[in-house]
Design an enzyme around this catalytic site. Structure first.
Site, short mmCIF file in Angstrom:
data_model
loop_
_atom_site.label_atom_id
_atom_site.label_comp_id
_atom_site.label_asym_id
_atom_site.label_seq_id
_atom_site.Cartn_x
_atom_site.Cartn_y
_atom_site.Cartn_z
N ALA A 76 0.82 -1.22 0.00
CA ALA A 76 0.00 0.00 0.00
C ALA A 76 0.85 1.26 0.00
O ALA A 76 0.41 2.29 -0.50
CB ALA A 76 -0.95 -0.01 1.19
N THR A 77 2.05 1.21 0.56
CA THR A 77 2.90 2.41 0.53
C THR A 77 3.16 2.80 -0.92
O THR A 77 3.01 3.96 -1.31
CB THR A 77 4.22 2.14 1.27
OG1 THR A 77 3.92 1.76 2.62
CG2 THR A 77 5.12 3.36 1.28
N ASN A 157 -5.90 3.32 10.63
CA ASN A 157 -5.07 2.24 11.17
C ASN A 157 -4.79 2.38 12.66
O ASN A 157 -4.21 1.49 13.25
CB ASN A 157 -3.76 2.15 10.39
CG ASN A 157 -3.05 3.48 10.34
OD1 ASN A 157 -3.58 4.45 9.80
ND2 ASN A 157 -1.88 3.54 10.92
N GLN A 185 -6.69 -0.88 5.38
CA GLN A 185 -7.22 -1.57 6.55
C GLN A 185 -8.58 -2.21 6.30
O GLN A 185 -9.04 -3.01 7.12
CB GLN A 185 -7.33 -0.59 7.73
CG GLN A 185 -5.99 -0.09 8.25
CD GLN A 185 -5.19 -1.17 8.99
OE1 GLN A 185 -5.73 -2.19 9.43
NE2 GLN A 185 -3.90 -0.95 9.12
N SER A 205 -3.47 -3.71 0.43
CA SER A 205 -2.26 -4.46 0.74
C SER A 205 -2.61 -5.85 1.24
O SER A 205 -3.59 -6.00 2.00
CB SER A 205 -1.50 -3.70 1.84
OG SER A 205 -0.29 -4.32 2.12
N ALA A 206 -1.84 -6.86 0.83
CA ALA A 206 -2.20 -8.24 1.18
C ALA A 206 -1.99 -8.58 2.65
O ALA A 206 -2.76 -9.34 3.24
CB ALA A 206 -1.37 -9.21 0.31
N HIS A 207 -0.94 -7.99 3.26
CA HIS A 207 -0.59 -8.50 4.59
C HIS A 207 -1.51 -8.03 5.71
O HIS A 207 -1.36 -8.44 6.86
CB HIS A 207 0.88 -8.21 4.92
CG HIS A 207 1.22 -6.79 5.24
ND1 HIS A 207 1.44 -6.37 6.53
CD2 HIS A 207 1.41 -5.71 4.46
CE1 HIS A 207 1.75 -5.07 6.52
NE2 HIS A 207 1.75 -4.66 5.27
N THR A 246 9.50 -7.25 -12.83
CA THR A 246 8.99 -8.62 -12.89
C THR A 246 7.93 -8.83 -11.83
O THR A 246 8.13 -8.45 -10.67
CB THR A 246 10.14 -9.63 -12.68
OG1 THR A 246 11.08 -9.41 -13.73
CG2 THR A 246 9.66 -11.07 -12.71
N CYS A 333 4.61 1.97 11.59
CA CYS A 333 5.73 2.64 10.93
C CYS A 333 6.35 3.68 11.85
O CYS A 333 7.46 4.11 11.65
CB CYS A 333 5.24 3.33 9.67
SG CYS A 333 4.12 2.29 8.76
N1 PMP Z 1 -1.85 2.73 4.74
C1 PMP Z 1 -2.36 2.29 5.90
C2 PMP Z 1 -3.65 2.87 6.39
C3 PMP Z 1 -1.69 1.31 6.62
O1 PMP Z 1 -2.20 0.87 7.76
C4 PMP Z 1 -0.48 0.78 6.11
C5 PMP Z 1 0.29 -0.28 6.88
N2 PMP Z 1 0.85 0.19 8.09
C6 PMP Z 1 0.02 1.27 4.90
C7 PMP Z 1 -0.70 2.24 4.23
C8 PMP Z 1 1.28 0.74 4.29
O2 PMP Z 1 1.04 -0.53 3.76
P1 PMP Z 1 2.22 -1.50 3.28
O3 PMP Z 1 2.77 -2.09 4.54
O4 PMP Z 1 1.53 -2.51 2.42
O5 PMP Z 1 3.19 -0.70 2.52
#
Ligand code: PMP
Length: 395
Positions: A76-77, A157, A185, A205-207, A246, A333
């Site tokens: 997502a970043t 988040n 989220q 984002s997948a995780h 890739t 983060c």
């Molecule tokens: N946006 C939000 C609202 C998040 O909670 C996060 C993850 N902390 C991110 C962006 C970043 O996602 P990623 O870890 O997939 O880069």
């Protein structure tokens, strides 16, 4: 001898454990199906390309989008950076030089927006109310014919507060501005029907949905209206030229599996997790005084709980409970950042209150037992820390 029990995981806003079914779906992509999806002159590449396209269909289906509207990224970043920097770089109308966002956004939105500001863009960061919600009238006042882009997240988040993205998108549409939402989220956890929503760009984002780390996607609306983007990473022309490199086939396949599972059990899971979250909150509030539930007045995600334990330092509380529960005081983060959370400050908490706040994130794997053990440990630790607080006894 039994191995020591690992702390109960209550930090699912930071990341979620991978579902074993996701790992199972990914494994063949590391072994027999190892091909490069862009090198499909032979069955190895063909298999990989097919797996990626099947995954794209699943991801699109989970979001109510078309497969060609999905651009796979490293998470997502990157999706946020591509949305914000890419959409502004592609803005052809040079009179549109304004970007609007909210004070409670993730740093992955605020940082690229700050970069635009340094490059001369007019940046407006809107405040939120005490409940964490954006004031739609304030947004409507700022939106004008100079606005290129608005970026407002779906679920926060730190607090779980849900912004009304349909209403925000409608305002943007009327003003001719592109609307981007960071749905990291919420994607997979809450129903999204992008085909029917006024959303131009959406990051996920997948995780955060029991998938692997290092993979995510940006939804890019292709019609009514089509959103234009400039790529950030160029090279091999992958992802229709919007993201060179890739493709991460195992990650993409895992992401699709994770979303498929999330959508399948979504409503039952939402109800189950909300009940556990309420159980945790109710026990804390029944047995401790001087608590505040952040975002309580707003619609919120089922798995989120943000609690301010007045007269308790959140770092001390976490250290006290290190062996029992894994929680966080704010965004992953910035959890090493000594500054109090910008999200909580924007909601009107004092720096002291922000430093006394923990966010709890429940998950698919959280049990009733976990919640009871965590609540009991939190109550005992908060009481003990307050027993040493002159401010608490003098209040
Ligand atoms: N946006 C939000 C609202 C998040 O909670 C996060 C993850 N902390 C991110 C962006 C970043 O996602 P990623 O870890 O997939 O880069």
């Amino acid at each position: 001898m039994k191995p020591p029990r690992r702390p109960i995981y209550l930090d699912s806003h930071a990341t979620t454990p991978m579902d074993p079914r996701v790992l199972e779906a990914m494994l063949p992509c590391f072994t027999e199906h190892f091909g490069n999806a862009s090198s499909d002159s032979h069955p190895y590449g063909e298999d990989a390309a097919e797996a990626v396209e099947r995954a794209r269909e699943t991801v699109a289906g989970a979001l109510g989008a078309q497969p060609r509207e999905i651009v796979f990224t490293s998470g997502a970043t990157e999706a946020n950076a591509l949305a914000i920097l890419g959409a502004t770089a592609a803005q052809r109308d040079k009179s549109r030089r304004k970007v609007i966002t909210a004070a409670t956004e993730h740093k992955a939105v605020l940082d690229p927006v700050r970069r635009l500001e340094r490059e001369g863009w007019d940046v407006v960061i809107l405040p939120v109310g005490a409940d964490g919600l954006l004031d739609l009238d304030a947004l409507a006042k700022e939106l004008d014919e100079r606005t290129a882009l608005v970026s407002v997240m779906h679920g926060n988040n730190e607090t779980g507060v849900l912004q009304d993205i349909a209403a925000i998108g409608a305002l943007c549409e009327a003003a001719g501005a592109v609307f981007h939402t960071d749905a990291t989220q919420t994607a997979g956890k809450l129903p999204l029907d992008l085909g029917a929503m006024p959303v131009g760009l959406l990051s996920c984002s997948a995780h955060k949905v029991y998938g692997p780390k290092g993979v995510g996607a940006l939804y890019v609306r292709k019609s009514r209206p089509r959103v234009r983007l400039e790529p950030l990473v160029t090279g091999g022309g992958q992802e229709r030229g919007l993201r060179g490199g890739t493709l991460n086939t195992p990650g993409i396949v895992g992401f699709a599996k994770a979303l498929e599972l999330a959508v399948r059990g979504r409503e039952a899971e939402r109800v189950r997790v909300a009940a556990l979250r309420d159980q945790l909150r109710d026990r804390l509030f029944a047995e401790l005084d001087e608590l505040r539930e952040n975002g309580a007045g707003a619609p919120r995600m089922a798995h989120s709980l943000s609690v301010t334990f007045r007269y308790v330092d959140a770092t001390a509380l976490m250290n006290h409970l290190r062996e029992v529960i894994a929680v966080s005081s704010g965004s992953a983060c910035s959890s090493r950042d000594p500054e109090p959370s910008h999200v909580l400050l924007a909601m009107g908490l004092t720096a002291e209150e922000a430093r006394s706040t923990l966010r709890f994130g429940l998950s698919r794997f959280t049990t009733d037992d976990d919640v009871e053990t965590a609540a009991g440990a939190l109550i005992a630790a908060a009481r003990e820390l307050r027993a040493h607080s002159p401010l608490y006894s003098m209040r």
